[in-house]
Design an enzyme around this catalytic site. Structure first.
Site, PDB file in Angstrom:
ATOM      1  N   HIS A 102       8.541  15.099  61.620  1.00 54.19           N
ATOM      2  CA  HIS A 102       7.245  15.771  61.464  1.00 54.19           C
ATOM      3  C   HIS A 102       7.352  17.052  60.634  1.00 54.19           C
ATOM      4  O   HIS A 102       6.341  17.571  60.165  1.00 54.19           O
ATOM      5  CB  HIS A 102       6.593  16.039  62.829  1.00 54.19           C
ATOM      6  CG  HIS A 102       7.175  17.169  63.610  1.00 54.19           C
ATOM      7  ND1 HIS A 102       7.996  16.978  64.689  1.00 54.19           N
ATOM      8  CD2 HIS A 102       7.027  18.504  63.491  1.00 54.19           C
ATOM      9  CE1 HIS A 102       8.324  18.146  65.209  1.00 54.19           C
ATOM     10  NE2 HIS A 102       7.759  19.096  64.489  1.00 54.19           N
ATOM     11  N   ASP A 133      11.422  10.685  65.481  1.00 57.00           N
ATOM     12  CA  ASP A 133      11.093  12.008  64.938  1.00 57.00           C
ATOM     13  C   ASP A 133      12.316  12.716  64.362  1.00 57.00           C
ATOM     14  O   ASP A 133      12.552  13.895  64.609  1.00 57.00           O
ATOM     15  CB  ASP A 133      10.420  12.895  65.985  1.00 57.00           C
ATOM     16  CG  ASP A 133       9.618  14.027  65.336  1.00 57.00           C
ATOM     17  OD1 ASP A 133       9.607  14.110  64.099  1.00 57.00           O
ATOM     18  OD2 ASP A 133       9.004  14.821  66.080  1.00 57.00           O
ATOM     19  N   SER A 216      11.122  23.611  65.159  1.00 50.13           N
ATOM     20  CA  SER A 216      11.381  22.179  64.994  1.00 50.13           C
ATOM     21  C   SER A 216      12.484  21.917  63.988  1.00 50.13           C
ATOM     22  O   SER A 216      12.468  22.448  62.876  1.00 50.13           O
ATOM     23  CB  SER A 216      10.110  21.468  64.514  1.00 50.13           C
ATOM     24  OG  SER A 216       9.244  21.219  65.568  1.00 50.13           O
TER      25      SER A 216
END
Length: 364
Positions: A102, A133, A216
């Protein structure tokens, strides 16, 4: 509990509170030396030794933190994908960097900033695997001072371990937060809004270390300087308007990262995901009271697990093994705890009749 990605679009200004100094009245101790009832006694000497040992232990722990940061931070980078920022971890000496799918989104070229330089480096996408992911990008040129991180053994991660989260929260590169491993083996599902992958992720490491937008793809590190996970999600509290729930973050375990990133680097894609699948396309259906009541099969993959078990479009799955299935998310979470090749029972309805079928799970 909901979860949200930790991606960030732009840095923001922060306000820092003033620090306060603490004045230590050491003169009082000197003035009273030898006057107390325990002065010179064994109890007094023991108390003094304990007081001396406490700051020494604190200094040792602080030094350990600082050494881990010094060792690992050169392996953590900031990734700019268009106008979005995230983090990444240098995977090997050839310039491969692992991050979240993402974070890269649908981009194929990126600007990467290392801990030792403000000058961005160019990088390109090797491959992305939204189902877990994870993604890998590669630096066009590997600069001095950048080194590969060491990845730990996920099976040895224990609740209570001290961990450090390193990345670029809110665009603040090379930031470090501290916490513990709060739990292991969590299964969480990421939303699809704002570029989310919708992935259901198993065996996640839960941590109290602050995980904010921009973390992230960064590193969750133990005090041995090993990356034990890739921070990916932060919990949100619907009761607070979907704002972040402090101290509840999730990281993809190192074992999964090594499996997926290793295949991408060797083969350019994931060839063995280890993720179980029924090989169907489905949607959540509701009952007469508008409550989620199962997963209707929209289509069945030819020769896939469901096809071999005799399932077909129009069937409504209501159970998988011992787990009740009410939504597509609950089905994904049930499958996340299983392995390809595993045999299990599917409970479903067809034309109003309840049925069961034995299925050998395929691979996603």
């Amino acid at each position: 509990m909901d979860v949200s990605r930790t991606r960030v679009s732009r840095p923001r200004a922060l306000v820092a509170a003033p620090a306060c100094a603490l004045l230590l009245a050491t003169s009082c101790t000197a003035a009273g030396a030898g006057a107390g009832p325990e002065s010179g006694t064994g109890a007094g000497r023991e108390a003094a030794t304990t007081r001396a040992a406490a700051p020494a232990a604190a200094n040792d722990l602080q030094a350990e933190y600082q050494q881990v940061i010094k060792d690992v931070l050169p392996s953590v980078v900031q990734i700019q994908a268009g106008d979005a920022l995230g983090s990444g971890v240098v995977y090997d000496g050839r310039g491969h960097v692992v991050t979240n799918a993402h974070v890269v989104g649908d981009r194929t070229d990126f600007r990467v900033t290392t801990a030792h330089s403000e000058d961005p480096l160019s990088a390109r996408l090797v491959s992305t695997y939204p189902e877990q992911d994870l993604a890998v990008v590669k630096l066009d040129k590997v600069p001095e001072g950048v080194r590969a991180a060491g990845f730990g053994d996920s099976s040895k991660v224990e609740v209570g371990q001290i961990v450090l989260a390193m990345g670029s929260p809110l665009g603040l590169s090379s930031s470090v937060t501290q916490g513990i491993v709060s739990a292991t083996g969590r299964t969480v599902t990421e939303g699809r809004e704002d570029g989310g992958t919708g992935a259901t992720l198993a065996n996640m490491v839960q941590t109290s270390a602050a995980i904010n937008p921009g973390n992230s793809g960064g590193a969750l590190v133990n005090l041995d300087g090993q990356v034990i996970g890739i921070p990916t999600l932060a919990a949100t509290d619907p009761a607070l308007g979907d704002s972040a729930a402090p101290g509840i973050g999730f990281a993809i375990p190192a074992s999964t990262v090594k499996t997926i990133a290793g295949q991408i680097i060797r083969n350019g894609k994931v060839t063995d995901s280890g993720r179980a699948a029924l090989d169907i396309t489905g949607r959540t259906v509701v009952d007469d009271d508008y409550r989620a009541a199962g997963v209707a099969i929209v289509s069945v993959g030819d020769g896939g697990a469901a096809d071999r078990a005799g399932l077909r479009a129009g069937d409504v799955i209501t159970g998988l093994g011992d787990t009740d299935i009410t939504t597509i998310t609950s089905l994904s979470e049930a499958l996340a705890s299983m392995r390809p090749g595993e045999r299990t029972e599917v409970t479903y309805t067809r034309g109003g009749d309840r049925r069961t079928a034995e299925v050998t799970l395929g691979e996603q």
